[in-house]
Each structure stands twice: as structure tokens, then as C-alpha cells.
Enzyme design. Structure first.
Site, PDB file in Angstrom:
ATOM      1  N   PRO A  55       0.973  -1.269  -0.123  1.00 41.20           N
ATOM      2  CA  PRO A  55       0.063  -0.042   0.041  1.00 41.20           C
ATOM      3  C   PRO A  55       0.715   1.170   0.039  1.00 41.20           C
ATOM      4  O   PRO A  55       0.712   2.346  -0.650  1.00 41.20           O
ATOM      5  CB  PRO A  55      -0.823  -0.229   1.307  1.00 41.20           C
ATOM      6  CG  PRO A  55      -0.977  -1.793   1.488  1.00 41.20           C
ATOM      7  CD  PRO A  55       0.340  -2.286   1.011  1.00 41.20           C
ATOM      8  N   GLU A  91       3.694   1.670  -1.269  1.00 38.11           N
ATOM      9  CA  GLU A  91       4.336   1.902  -2.603  1.00 38.11           C
ATOM     10  C   GLU A  91       3.167   2.513  -3.759  1.00 38.11           C
ATOM     11  O   GLU A  91       3.603   3.365  -4.501  1.00 38.11           O
ATOM     12  CB  GLU A  91       4.806   0.704  -3.426  1.00 38.11           C
ATOM     13  CG  GLU A  91       5.181   0.550  -4.844  1.00 38.11           C
ATOM     14  CD  GLU A  91       6.080  -0.578  -5.270  1.00 38.11           C
ATOM     15  OE1 GLU A  91       5.912  -1.454  -4.513  1.00 38.11           O
ATOM     16  OE2 GLU A  91       6.230  -0.580  -6.335  1.00 38.11           O
ATOM     17  N   GLN A  99     -13.236  27.026 -27.473  1.00 36.71           N
ATOM     18  CA  GLN A  99     -14.008  26.349 -26.227  1.00 36.71           C
ATOM     19  C   GLN A  99     -13.495  24.955 -26.092  1.00 36.71           C
ATOM     20  O   GLN A  99     -13.305  24.295 -24.971  1.00 36.71           O
ATOM     21  CB  GLN A  99     -15.600  25.941 -26.450  1.00 36.71           C
ATOM     22  CG  GLN A  99     -16.349  25.813 -25.488  1.00 36.71           C
ATOM     23  CD  GLN A  99     -17.492  25.331 -25.787  1.00 36.71           C
ATOM     24  OE1 GLN A  99     -18.068  24.748 -26.652  1.00 36.71           O
ATOM     25  NE2 GLN A  99     -18.738  26.040 -25.179  1.00 36.71           N
ATOM     26  N   GLN A 137      -2.283  17.021 -26.741  1.00 40.54           N
ATOM     27  CA  GLN A 137      -2.850  17.044 -27.977  1.00 40.54           C
ATOM     28  C   GLN A 137      -3.062  18.883 -28.169  1.00 40.54           C
ATOM     29  O   GLN A 137      -2.878  19.313 -29.425  1.00 40.54           O
ATOM     30  CB  GLN A 137      -4.252  16.559 -28.038  1.00 40.54           C
ATOM     31  CG  GLN A 137      -4.873  16.761 -29.246  1.00 40.54           C
ATOM     32  CD  GLN A 137      -4.670  15.794 -30.288  1.00 40.54           C
ATOM     33  OE1 GLN A 137      -3.792  14.988 -30.155  1.00 40.54           O
ATOM     34  NE2 GLN A 137      -5.073  16.194 -31.568  1.00 40.54           N
ATOM     35  N   GLY A 185       4.327  -1.517  -9.633  1.00 38.42           N
ATOM     36  CA  GLY A 185       3.544  -1.295  -8.474  1.00 38.42           C
ATOM     37  C   GLY A 185       2.399  -2.076  -8.323  1.00 38.42           C
ATOM     38  O   GLY A 185       1.326  -2.078  -7.430  1.00 38.42           O
ATOM     39  N   GLY A 186       2.353  -3.181  -9.336  1.00 38.62           N
ATOM     40  CA  GLY A 186       1.230  -4.119  -9.515  1.00 38.62           C
ATOM     41  C   GLY A 186       0.295  -3.239 -10.721  1.00 38.62           C
ATOM     42  O   GLY A 186       0.131  -1.959 -10.793  1.00 38.62           O
ATOM     43  N   THR A 187      -0.084  -4.125 -11.889  1.00 35.27           N
ATOM     44  CA  THR A 187      -0.801  -3.351 -12.931  1.00 35.27           C
ATOM     45  C   THR A 187      -1.904  -3.136 -12.411  1.00 35.27           C
ATOM     46  O   THR A 187      -2.798  -3.534 -11.623  1.00 35.27           O
ATOM     47  CB  THR A 187      -1.044  -4.594 -14.012  1.00 35.27           C
ATOM     48  OG1 THR A 187      -1.714  -5.634 -13.628  1.00 35.27           O
ATOM     49  CG2 THR A 187       0.540  -5.122 -14.641  1.00 35.27           C
TER      50      THR A 187
HETATM   51  C1  LIG Z   1       9.991   1.231 -15.371  1.00 32.82           C
HETATM   52  C2  LIG Z   1       9.792  -0.035 -14.236  1.00 32.82           C
HETATM   53  C3  LIG Z   1      10.306  -0.165 -13.003  1.00 32.82           C
HETATM   54  C4  LIG Z   1       9.999  -1.219 -12.331  1.00 32.82           C
HETATM   55  N1  LIG Z   1      10.233  -1.196 -10.987  1.00 32.82           N
HETATM   56  C5  LIG Z   1      10.360  -2.521 -10.310  1.00 32.82           C
HETATM   57  C6  LIG Z   1      11.202  -2.642  -9.061  1.00 32.82           C
HETATM   58  O1  LIG Z   1      11.883  -1.721  -8.500  1.00 32.82           O
HETATM   59  N2  LIG Z   1      11.132  -3.819  -8.286  1.00 32.82           N
HETATM   60  C7  LIG Z   1      10.290  -4.822  -8.875  1.00 32.82           C
HETATM   61  O2  LIG Z   1      10.399  -5.762  -8.363  1.00 32.82           O
HETATM   62  N3  LIG Z   1       9.496  -4.773 -10.012  1.00 32.82           N
HETATM   63  C8  LIG Z   1       9.710  -3.523 -10.684  1.00 32.82           C
HETATM   64  N4  LIG Z   1       8.980  -3.457 -12.037  1.00 32.82           N
HETATM   65  C9  LIG Z   1       8.346  -4.442 -12.441  1.00 32.82           C
HETATM   66  C10 LIG Z   1       6.748  -4.315 -12.541  1.00 32.82           C
HETATM   67  O3  LIG Z   1       6.144  -4.206 -11.145  1.00 32.82           O
HETATM   68  C11 LIG Z   1       5.956  -5.186 -13.102  1.00 32.82           C
HETATM   69  O4  LIG Z   1       6.198  -5.266 -14.481  1.00 32.82           O
HETATM   70  C12 LIG Z   1       4.703  -5.511 -12.917  1.00 32.82           C
HETATM   71  O5  LIG Z   1       4.091  -5.777 -11.727  1.00 32.82           O
HETATM   72  C13 LIG Z   1       3.814  -6.397 -14.073  1.00 32.82           C
HETATM   73  O6  LIG Z   1       4.702  -7.701 -14.312  1.00 32.82           O
HETATM   74  P1  LIG Z   1       4.919  -8.377 -15.692  1.00 32.82           P
HETATM   75  O7  LIG Z   1       5.813  -7.199 -16.333  1.00 32.82           O
HETATM   76  O8  LIG Z   1       5.749  -9.735 -15.517  1.00 32.82           O
HETATM   77  O9  LIG Z   1       3.440  -8.534 -16.514  1.00 32.82           O
HETATM   78  P2  LIG Z   1       2.723  -9.718 -16.492  1.00 32.82           P
HETATM   79  O10 LIG Z   1       2.701 -10.123 -15.077  1.00 32.82           O
HETATM   80  O11 LIG Z   1       3.149 -10.594 -17.523  1.00 32.82           O
HETATM   81  O12 LIG Z   1       1.361  -9.169 -17.118  1.00 32.82           O
HETATM   82  C14 LIG Z   1       0.975  -9.033 -18.508  1.00 32.82           C
HETATM   83  C15 LIG Z   1      -0.162  -8.404 -18.657  1.00 32.82           C
HETATM   84  O13 LIG Z   1      -1.126  -9.537 -18.075  1.00 32.82           O
HETATM   85  C16 LIG Z   1      -1.993  -8.997 -17.094  1.00 32.82           C
HETATM   86  N5  LIG Z   1      -2.173  -9.948 -16.027  1.00 32.82           N
HETATM   87  C17 LIG Z   1      -1.457 -10.722 -15.428  1.00 32.82           C
HETATM   88  N6  LIG Z   1      -2.016 -11.326 -14.394  1.00 32.82           N
HETATM   89  C18 LIG Z   1      -3.508 -11.045 -14.538  1.00 32.82           C
HETATM   90  C19 LIG Z   1      -4.666 -11.433 -13.912  1.00 32.82           C
HETATM   91  N7  LIG Z   1      -4.733 -12.297 -12.933  1.00 32.82           N
HETATM   92  N8  LIG Z   1      -5.832 -11.050 -14.235  1.00 32.82           N
HETATM   93  C20 LIG Z   1      -5.898 -10.058 -15.337  1.00 32.82           C
HETATM   94  N9  LIG Z   1      -4.550  -9.787 -16.078  1.00 32.82           N
HETATM   95  C21 LIG Z   1      -3.581 -10.206 -15.795  1.00 32.82           C
HETATM   96  C22 LIG Z   1      -1.258  -7.657 -16.635  1.00 32.82           C
HETATM   97  O14 LIG Z   1      -2.247  -6.799 -16.216  1.00 32.82           O
HETATM   98  C23 LIG Z   1      -0.432  -7.143 -17.853  1.00 32.82           C
HETATM   99  O15 LIG Z   1      -1.572  -6.600 -18.656  1.00 32.82           O
HETATM  100  C24 LIG Z   1       9.057  -2.319 -12.716  1.00 32.82           C
HETATM  101  C25 LIG Z   1       8.524  -2.341 -14.076  1.00 32.82           C
HETATM  102  C26 LIG Z   1       8.822  -1.034 -14.910  1.00 32.82           C
HETATM  103  C27 LIG Z   1       8.226  -1.187 -16.382  1.00 32.82           C
END
Ligand SMILES: Cc1cc2nc3c(=O)[nH]c(=O)nc-3n(C[C@H](O)[C@H](O)[C@H](O)COP(=O)(O)OP(=O)(O)OC[C@H]3O[C@@H](n4cnc5c(N)ncnc54)[C@H](O)[C@@H]3O)c2cc1C
Length: 379
Positions: free
Chosen positions: A239, A241, A278, A335, A362-364
Site C-alpha cells: 500500500p 508503494e 472552447q 494534444q 507497483g502492480g498492474t
Molecule cells: C520502469 C519499471 C520499473 C519497475 N520497478 C520495479 C522494481 O523496482 N522492483 C520490482 O520488483 N519490479 C519492478 N517493476 C516490475 C513491475 O512491477 C512489473 O512489470 C509488473 O508488476 C507487471 O509484471 P510483468 O511485467 O511480469 O507483467 P505480467 O505479469 O506478465 O502481465 C502482463 C499482462 O497480463 C495482465 N495480467 C496478469 N495477471 C493477470 C490477472 N490475474 N488478471 C488479469 N490480467 C492479468 C497484466 O495486468 C498485464 O496487462 C518495474 C517495471 C517497470 C516497467
């Protein structure tokens, strides 16, 4: 929290710091693909790192709002790579050590993080495990006095400069969540290797690296908390983060609105300022309305956090809402700059490219929606 004169003074000092030590160099850092190591020491010397760390460990013991304000201000000024860096140290790693660390770990690491002598990173993500953290393969197997660590991590913010790596690994490779533990790994240990700084579509000055661990001997007193509890510690600390990411989103929105306001009043088309159309007025008004709603939500969550009442679901809702809104607003504001919005020399382009990752790390935002849906509907 009520904003008082002390808070305002601290914010003004930080704005001055950004003007003096960051603004003149930021473009160069973006070209180099990295913030310089020295900026960490400068931030520390000036008292802008880990400000909520208690005084006994070298910090100010300031309310969390002070710490969050620093990432917001950095993002608002358009220096999002630096905001991510500061957030990584002050908002991510430091709370893990403060809340879960042993006295010895706190005494050893926190004062050095406050001064900038130690740069820290948190390493969860692996090439084959991001959202599904339970699937990580990096192992830390206990052998009497030490853990033997093997594996690799990717996308690690502050990874290149890191002196301390908060490593999420499996101490029981057969188990899923219950096999996960967290170790404080000194990056000087033999077998720790740093890979390349990854090239990204935005956050060009942010140090994002791969990390490799080859038979690294980590002393067993560097286990954070208890073995097998790593996953619940992550749930407890994520939370903060997400709150920090949300503060960056707010800062970026406010910064981009300000930039756009100035531009549309100066730029003319069809004999009048763009601000007279506008559409321009409505786009900016809408951005302002959304930023105000975002500000109220994020402040509410910051207050809840400071009262130890912020739930995983509440902050997931915030992170999803605010970063989606941020990306939407950046697109609309860019834009209004026409072709100039697409040019790197116009800072709005940086706000735009830096925003995109906010929906991912931070979690997608899909995972955020899962969390909210689980609370609404059950599993
Ligand atoms: C610039 C940057 C900095 C970062 N910094 C850090 C860091 O400091 N430390 C660290 O540990 N990580 C870091 N990350 C990693 C980041 O947290 C992960 O990229 C992120 O959690 C997603 O994991 P993934 O890339 O493996 O994608 P995936 O898990 O492969 O996901 C791919 C797609 O599938 C979707 N998906 C996956 N599971 C589900 C589900 N159950 N339901 C629906 N959709 C799903 C996702 O939402 C996404 O759209 C960083 C990433 C970036 C790009």
C-alpha cells in the site's frame, strides 16, 4: 493532515533544491540514461531522503505526508525519473526495514539510507514472474549461518546504483506464497552482478536494471522478519508503494496542467490564443476537475495510511483510478500542443511518456481491479 508553515517551509526548501541541483542537469541525465550517483548524497546532505525514519535512526521522524510530498513535488516539476528513485528509497525500502527489520538491521541500514551513503532497491520481479509473484524462482537456501542465493531479477528501479537490495526469494522452493522470504542483500557481496540499464520508452534518466545472483552467501541475520512470511510482508507494505505512485500521478497532473495553461495562452491560431477555443478551455477544465478529485482521494488515503487504516483494496482503487486518469489527461493535454507536444524539447512530451508505466509497475491496474473486485464480490 493540515498543511502548516513548517510543511510549507520544507516544501519551499525542496523546490529550491530541485531548481538548483536538478533542473539545470535533468536533460543531460536523460541523455545519459541515468541519474548520477552524487545526487543521492546531495539529497541526503540536504535532508530529503527517508524523512519519516525515526530520529534514533538518523531521520526526522516526520509525518508520512512530508515524505510523500517530496515525490509529488519531484514529479510535478517534471523530474519523474528522480521521483521514482526517491520513492524507491524513501517510500518502498525504508518502510520495510522500519516496520519489519531487527534492531540491528535498522541501526545498520537506515542511517546510511537517510544520508544517501546507501542507495536501495527492492527486487521482486523476475523475467517469468511479475504479477504472479508466487511463481518467482530465485532461491535462498539456508545453510547454517547464511542463505545461498541463486537467481535473477529484472526491471529493478535503482538497480544500477543499489548498495542494498531488498530481495524477494524462495526459501522453500516447493511452496508458493508460504515459501517466500525477504533478505537484505549487500550489493558488494561476491556473486551479485548488475546487468545493463534497460532502455525504456519513458523515464529516461531512471536507473532500471537487471540483477543476477550467483551462489551469493547472505548472512542469516539479514533475513527480514521471519522465513516464509515474505508474501504477507509484501501485502502489508505494498500500500505504501501504491500511495507513493499515486502521489507521483497527482504531481504529474498538476505539473502538466500548469505547463499547458501557459502554452495555450501564448500560442495563437486563427488570430486568437488557443485558450480562447472552447475545446481548449473544456479540456483544461476537465483536467483540473479530475486532478482535484484525484487530490482529494490521494489525501484521504495518505491520512488513512498515517492512521494505519489504509486497506489494500482502498489503495488499489486509488492507484488504478489516479494512474488511469493521469494517462488520459496527459494524452489530452499533449494534444493541445499540436506538433510541439511530440517534440522532446517540450516538457509535456516527457510528462506523457513518463506517465505510461504508472499503470504497470507497483502492480498492474488489472491486478488493482482484481483486488477491488475481490472485496466487492468475494473470490
Ligand atoms: C520502469 C519499471 C520499473 C519497475 N520497478 C520495479 C522494481 O523496482 N522492483 C520490482 O520488483 N519490479 C519492478 N517493476 C516490475 C513491475 O512491477 C512489473 O512489470 C509488473 O508488476 C507487471 O509484471 P510483468 O511485467 O511480469 O507483467 P505480467 O505479469 O506478465 O502481465 C502482463 C499482462 O497480463 C495482465 N495480467 C496478469 N495477471 C493477470 C490477472 N490475474 N488478471 C488479469 N490480467 C492479468 C497484466 O495486468 C498485464 O496487462 C518495474 C517495471 C517497470 C516497467
Amino acid at each position: 493532515m493540515q498543511i502548516d508553515s513548517e510543511f510549507e517551509l520544507f516544501r519551499d526548501n525542496f523546490r529550491r533544491f530541485l531548481n538548483e541541483y536538478v533542473a539545470p542537469y535533468y536533460e543531460q541525465w536523460e541523455e545519459q540514461g541515468l541519474i548520477p550517483r552524487e545526487i543521492w548524497n546531495r539529497l541526503g546532505e540536504n535532508g530529503f531522503l527517508c524523512v519519516d525514519v525515526p530520529e534514533q535512526y538518523g531521520g526526522y521522524g516526520a509525518p508520512v505526508h512530508y515524505s510523500l510530498m517530496l515525490v509529488q513535488e519531484t514529479a510535478q516539476a517534471g523530474f519523474t525519473s528522480l521521483a521514482v528513485a526517491i520513492g524507491g528509497q524513501s517510500e518502498l525500502v525504508s518502510p520495510y526495514i522500519q516496520n519489519i527489520g531487527s534492531e540491528q538491521q535498522k541501526n545498520f541500514w537506515l542511517p546510511k539510507m537517510v544520508t544517501g551513503e546507501v542507495v536501495s532497491a527492492i527486487a521482486m520481479t523476475e523475467a517469468n514472474a511479475g504479477s504472479d509473484l508466487q511463481a518467482i524462482r530465485t532461491q535462498a537456501i539456508l545453510h547454517n549461518q547464511y542463505y545461498l542465493v541463486d537467481g535473477s531479477k529484472t526491471f529493478i528501479s535503482n538497480g544500477h546504483h543499489a548498495d542494498l537490495i531488498v530481495l524477494v526469494a524462495k526459501t522453500d522452493p516447493q511452496a508458493r506464497a508460504k515459501g517466500i522470504s525477504i533478505l537484505l542483500v549487500d550489493a558488494q557481496l561476491e556473486g551479485v552482478k548488475k546487468g545493463r540499464c534497460l532502455k525504456k520508452i519513458g523515464l529516461h534518466a531512471q536507473d532500471t536494471a537487471e540483477l543476477f545472483f550467483d551462489q551469493v552467501h547472505v548472512p542469516n541475520n539479514q533475513l527480514l522478519g521471519e522465513a516464509g512470511k515474505g508474501f504477507s510482508y509484501l501485502m502489508q507494505e505494498l500500500p505504501r508503494e501504491r500511495l507513493s505512485i499515486s502521489m507521483m500521478a497527482l504531481g504529474s497532473m498538476l505539473g502538466a496542467i500548469e505547463l499547458t495553461k501557459t502554452y495555450v495562452q501564448e500560442r495563437k491560431a486563427f488570430g486568437q490564443a488557443l485558450s480562447q477555443f472552447q475545446n481548449t478551455r473544456f479540456v483544461l477544465a476537465q483536467a483540473q476537475i479530475k486532478a482535484k478529485a484525484a487530490q482529494a482521494f490521494v489525501q484521504q488515503c495518505a491520512d488513512l495510511y498515517s492512521q494505519e487504516q489504509l486497506t489494500v483494496s482502498e489503495v488499489a482503487a486509488l492507484k488504478c483510478f489516479i494512474t488511469d486518469t493521469q494517462c488520459e489527461i496527459m494524452d489530452q493535454l499533449l494534444q493541445l500542443f499540436g506538433g510541439y507536444g511530440y517534440m522532446q524539447e517540450y516538457p509535456i512530451s516527457r510528462f506523457f511518456v513518463d506517465a505510461r508505466v504508472q499503470k504497470i509497475y507497483g502492480g498492474t491496474n488489472e491486478i488493482m481491479k482484481e483486488i477491488v473486485a475481490r472485496e466487492l464480490l468475494g473470490k
